[in-house]
Design a protein around this motif. Structure first.
Motif, PDB file in Angstrom:
ATOM      1  N   ARG A 135     -83.475  -8.857   3.314  1.00  0.00           N
ATOM      2  CA  ARG A 135     -83.954  -7.687   4.067  1.00  0.00           C
ATOM      3  C   ARG A 135     -85.188  -8.022   4.886  1.00  0.00           C
ATOM      4  NH1 ARG A 135     -82.309  -5.077  -0.769  1.00  0.00           N
ATOM      5  NH2 ARG A 135     -84.403  -5.100  -1.620  1.00  0.00           N
ATOM      6  N   VAL A 136     -86.013  -8.931   4.372  1.00  0.00           N
ATOM      7  CA  VAL A 136     -87.238  -9.323   5.063  1.00  0.00           C
ATOM      8  C   VAL A 136     -86.972 -10.428   6.084  1.00  0.00           C
ATOM      9  CG1 VAL A 136     -89.576 -10.227   4.762  1.00  0.00           C
ATOM     10  CG2 VAL A 136     -88.627  -8.666   3.063  1.00  0.00           C
ATOM     11  N   TRP A 137     -86.171 -11.418   5.684  1.00  0.00           N
ATOM     12  CA  TRP A 137     -85.920 -12.599   6.523  1.00  0.00           C
ATOM     13  C   TRP A 137     -84.416 -12.799   6.694  1.00  0.00           C
ATOM     14  CZ3 TRP A 137     -89.087 -13.839   1.988  1.00  0.00           C
ATOM     15  CH2 TRP A 137     -90.455 -13.729   2.239  1.00  0.00           C
ATOM     16  N   PRO A 138     -83.733 -11.932   7.415  1.00  0.00           N
ATOM     17  CA  PRO A 138     -82.279 -12.075   7.543  1.00  0.00           C
ATOM     18  C   PRO A 138     -81.901 -13.433   8.134  1.00  0.00           C
ATOM     19  CG  PRO A 138     -83.124 -10.317   8.978  1.00  0.00           C
ATOM     20  CD  PRO A 138     -84.273 -10.826   8.192  1.00  0.00           C
ATOM     21  N   GLY A 139     -80.966 -14.096   7.452  1.00  0.00           N
ATOM     22  CA  GLY A 139     -80.498 -15.395   7.921  1.00  0.00           C
ATOM     23  C   GLY A 139     -81.420 -16.553   7.624  1.00  0.00           C
ATOM     24  N   LEU A 140     -82.530 -16.291   6.946  1.00  0.00           N
ATOM     25  CA  LEU A 140     -83.502 -17.351   6.655  1.00  0.00           C
ATOM     26  C   LEU A 140     -83.731 -17.506   5.150  1.00  0.00           C
ATOM     27  CD1 LEU A 140     -86.026 -16.549   9.508  1.00  0.00           C
ATOM     28  CD2 LEU A 140     -84.474 -18.503   9.387  1.00  0.00           C
ATOM     29  N   VAL A 141     -82.696 -17.195   4.376  1.00  0.00           N
ATOM     30  CA  VAL A 141     -82.753 -17.314   2.917  1.00  0.00           C
ATOM     31  C   VAL A 141     -81.704 -18.342   2.502  1.00  0.00           C
ATOM     32  CG1 VAL A 141     -82.494 -16.116   0.712  1.00  0.00           C
ATOM     33  CG2 VAL A 141     -83.494 -14.927   2.685  1.00  0.00           C
ATOM     34  N   ALA A 142     -82.139 -19.379   1.805  1.00  0.00           N
ATOM     35  CA  ALA A 142     -81.232 -20.436   1.355  1.00  0.00           C
ATOM     36  C   ALA A 142     -81.111 -20.402  -0.159  1.00  0.00           C
ATOM     37  CB  ALA A 142     -81.738 -21.800   1.808  1.00  0.00           C
ATOM     38  N   SER A 143     -79.904 -20.647  -0.632  1.00  0.00           N
ATOM     39  CA  SER A 143     -79.631 -20.660  -2.058  1.00  0.00           C
ATOM     40  C   SER A 143     -79.317 -22.081  -2.511  1.00  0.00           C
ATOM     41  CB  SER A 143     -78.434 -19.742  -2.351  1.00  0.00           C
ATOM     42  OG  SER A 143     -78.064 -19.837  -3.697  1.00  0.00           O
ATOM     43  N   LEU A 144     -79.932 -22.488  -3.605  1.00  0.00           N
ATOM     44  CA  LEU A 144     -79.654 -23.783  -4.214  1.00  0.00           C
ATOM     45  C   LEU A 144     -79.038 -23.519  -5.581  1.00  0.00           C
ATOM     46  CD1 LEU A 144     -82.890 -25.662  -3.137  1.00  0.00           C
ATOM     47  CD2 LEU A 144     -80.597 -25.905  -2.178  1.00  0.00           C
ATOM     48  N   ASP A 145     -77.724 -23.557  -5.603  1.00  0.00           N
ATOM     49  CA  ASP A 145     -76.938 -23.231  -6.788  1.00  0.00           C
ATOM     50  C   ASP A 145     -76.698 -24.485  -7.621  1.00  0.00           C
ATOM     51  OD1 ASP A 145     -73.960 -22.916  -7.980  1.00  0.00           O
ATOM     52  OD2 ASP A 145     -74.920 -20.951  -7.836  1.00  0.00           O
ATOM     53  N   GLY A 146     -76.610 -24.324  -8.922  1.00  0.00           N
ATOM     54  CA  GLY A 146     -76.393 -25.454  -9.810  1.00  0.00           C
ATOM     55  C   GLY A 146     -75.111 -26.213  -9.533  1.00  0.00           C
ATOM     56  N   THR A 147     -74.111 -25.536  -8.995  1.00  0.00           N
ATOM     57  CA  THR A 147     -72.838 -26.199  -8.682  1.00  0.00           C
ATOM     58  C   THR A 147     -72.817 -26.745  -7.260  1.00  0.00           C
ATOM     59  OG1 THR A 147     -71.824 -24.151  -7.904  1.00  0.00           O
ATOM     60  CG2 THR A 147     -71.572 -24.682 -10.257  1.00  0.00           C
ATOM     61  N   GLY A 148     -73.849 -26.483  -6.495  1.00  0.00           N
ATOM     62  CA  GLY A 148     -73.905 -26.904  -5.093  1.00  0.00           C
ATOM     63  C   GLY A 148     -73.599 -25.767  -4.139  1.00  0.00           C
ATOM     64  N   PRO A 185     -85.376 -22.300   6.013  1.00  0.00           N
ATOM     65  CA  PRO A 185     -85.525 -21.002   5.359  1.00  0.00           C
ATOM     66  C   PRO A 185     -86.972 -20.561   5.178  1.00  0.00           C
ATOM     67  CG  PRO A 185     -85.130 -22.669   3.733  1.00  0.00           C
ATOM     68  CD  PRO A 185     -85.014 -23.353   5.069  1.00  0.00           C
ATOM     69  N   TYR A 186     -87.155 -19.255   5.118  1.00  0.00           N
ATOM     70  CA  TYR A 186     -88.423 -18.663   4.717  1.00  0.00           C
ATOM     71  C   TYR A 186     -88.416 -18.351   3.227  1.00  0.00           C
ATOM     72  CZ  TYR A 186     -89.929 -17.953   9.568  1.00  0.00           C
ATOM     73  OH  TYR A 186     -90.319 -18.132  10.870  1.00  0.00           O
ATOM     74  N   CYS A 187     -87.227 -18.433   2.601  1.00  0.00           N
ATOM     75  CA  CYS A 187     -87.114 -18.163   1.167  1.00  0.00           C
ATOM     76  C   CYS A 187     -86.053 -19.074   0.568  1.00  0.00           C
ATOM     77  CB  CYS A 187     -86.749 -16.700   0.929  1.00  0.00           C
ATOM     78  SG  CYS A 187     -86.691 -16.247  -0.822  1.00  0.00           S
ATOM     79  N   LEU A 188     -86.387 -19.673  -0.574  1.00  0.00           N
ATOM     80  CA  LEU A 188     -85.453 -20.472  -1.358  1.00  0.00           C
ATOM     81  C   LEU A 188     -85.175 -19.744  -2.663  1.00  0.00           C
ATOM     82  CD1 LEU A 188     -86.945 -24.083  -1.093  1.00  0.00           C
ATOM     83  CD2 LEU A 188     -84.739 -23.335  -0.205  1.00  0.00           C
ATOM     84  N   ILE A 189     -83.904 -19.544  -2.956  1.00  0.00           N
ATOM     85  CA  ILE A 189     -83.476 -18.943  -4.212  1.00  0.00           C
ATOM     86  C   ILE A 189     -82.824 -20.077  -5.007  1.00  0.00           C
ATOM     87  CG2 ILE A 189     -82.020 -17.199  -5.298  1.00  0.00           C
ATOM     88  CD1 ILE A 189     -84.217 -15.969  -3.564  1.00  0.00           C
ATOM     89  N   VAL A 190     -83.428 -20.459  -6.135  1.00  0.00           N
ATOM     90  CA  VAL A 190     -83.041 -21.691  -6.819  1.00  0.00           C
ATOM     91  C   VAL A 190     -82.604 -21.416  -8.254  1.00  0.00           C
ATOM     92  CG1 VAL A 190     -83.750 -24.044  -7.388  1.00  0.00           C
ATOM     93  CG2 VAL A 190     -84.783 -22.884  -5.416  1.00  0.00           C
ATOM     94  N   ASP A 191     -81.410 -21.868  -8.575  1.00  0.00           N
ATOM     95  CA  ASP A 191     -80.880 -21.818  -9.928  1.00  0.00           C
ATOM     96  C   ASP A 191     -81.544 -22.929 -10.745  1.00  0.00           C
ATOM     97  OD1 ASP A 191     -79.306 -21.871 -12.210  1.00  0.00           O
ATOM     98  OD2 ASP A 191     -77.408 -22.083 -11.154  1.00  0.00           O
TER      99      ASP A 191
END
Length: 199
Positions: free
Chosen positions: A45-58, A132-138
């Protein structure tokens, strides 16, 4: 950082700063995934399109070639010329120690043919292209930085995290300092509670 705890509201304005790092220790896998999804939604909502996810499975899409998995998110969100993105991708491959021939071979194939360690490495390259402006990391992904191919990825991860808010959700505390402690209270709110002590 204030000595008092405070609630991290997951609505606008999102009370975080670029470069900050947060660690949420959550034991159950289902609860971790739910919290990561909530954090990702708030960040989008804050940074549309600038959020990256690092999932344990890739987190790579199985029926897309590796090249498409890596390039398309940045191309879609930033509309940069494909040639420029390909040149950036080659630099990123080089940064993690993958030569041009190996990179070309990787990019032609499907993710199903890759080991989990390679998928995690490629997820980081995809994130780096997104700027990204945000990293979401598993937590399963963050542990990858401590062994094997992950060791060559540490510098790139640190570079991305310096200009992004980083949220990690794991079943254990962080192995290194620098993370603010996130606590999930009984009401389901996220509370920032000082610095996380290392394991």
């Amino acid at each position: 950082m204030a000595d008092t705890d405070y609630t991290l509201p997951l609505d606008l304005p999102f009370a975080v700063q670029l470069g900050e790092r947060y660690w949420l220790e959550v034991a159950g896998e289902h609860q971790r995934e739910r919290q990561l999804d909530l954090l990702a939604a708030a960040a989008q909502r804050v940074w549309p399109g600038l959020v990256a996810s690092l999932d344990g499975t890739g987190g790579l899409v199985a029926n897309l070639r590796v090249w498409e998995n890596l390039i398309l998110p940045a191309w879609y969100h930033h509309a940069e010329p494909l040639g420029l993105l390909e040149a950036e991708l080659l630099q990123l491959f080089d940064e993690v120690g993958i030569n041009d021939d190996e990179a070309a071979k990787l990019c032609q194939g499907l993710p199903a043919a890759l080991a989990r360690e390679h998928k995690r490495e490629l997820a980081l390259l995809r994130a780096a292209l997104l700027k990204p402006y945000c990293l979401i990391v598993d937590g399963d992904w963050i542990s990858f930085l401590s062994y094997g191919r992950g060791l060559a990825c540490r510098a790139l991860f640190e570079r991305i995290a310096q200009s992004a808010v980083t949220f990690v959700a794991a079943a254990y505390p962080p192995a290194e300092a620098g993370y603010r402690r996130l606590v999930l209270d009984e009401a389901g709110q996220l509370i920032v509670s000082g610095e996380h002590e290392t394991a």
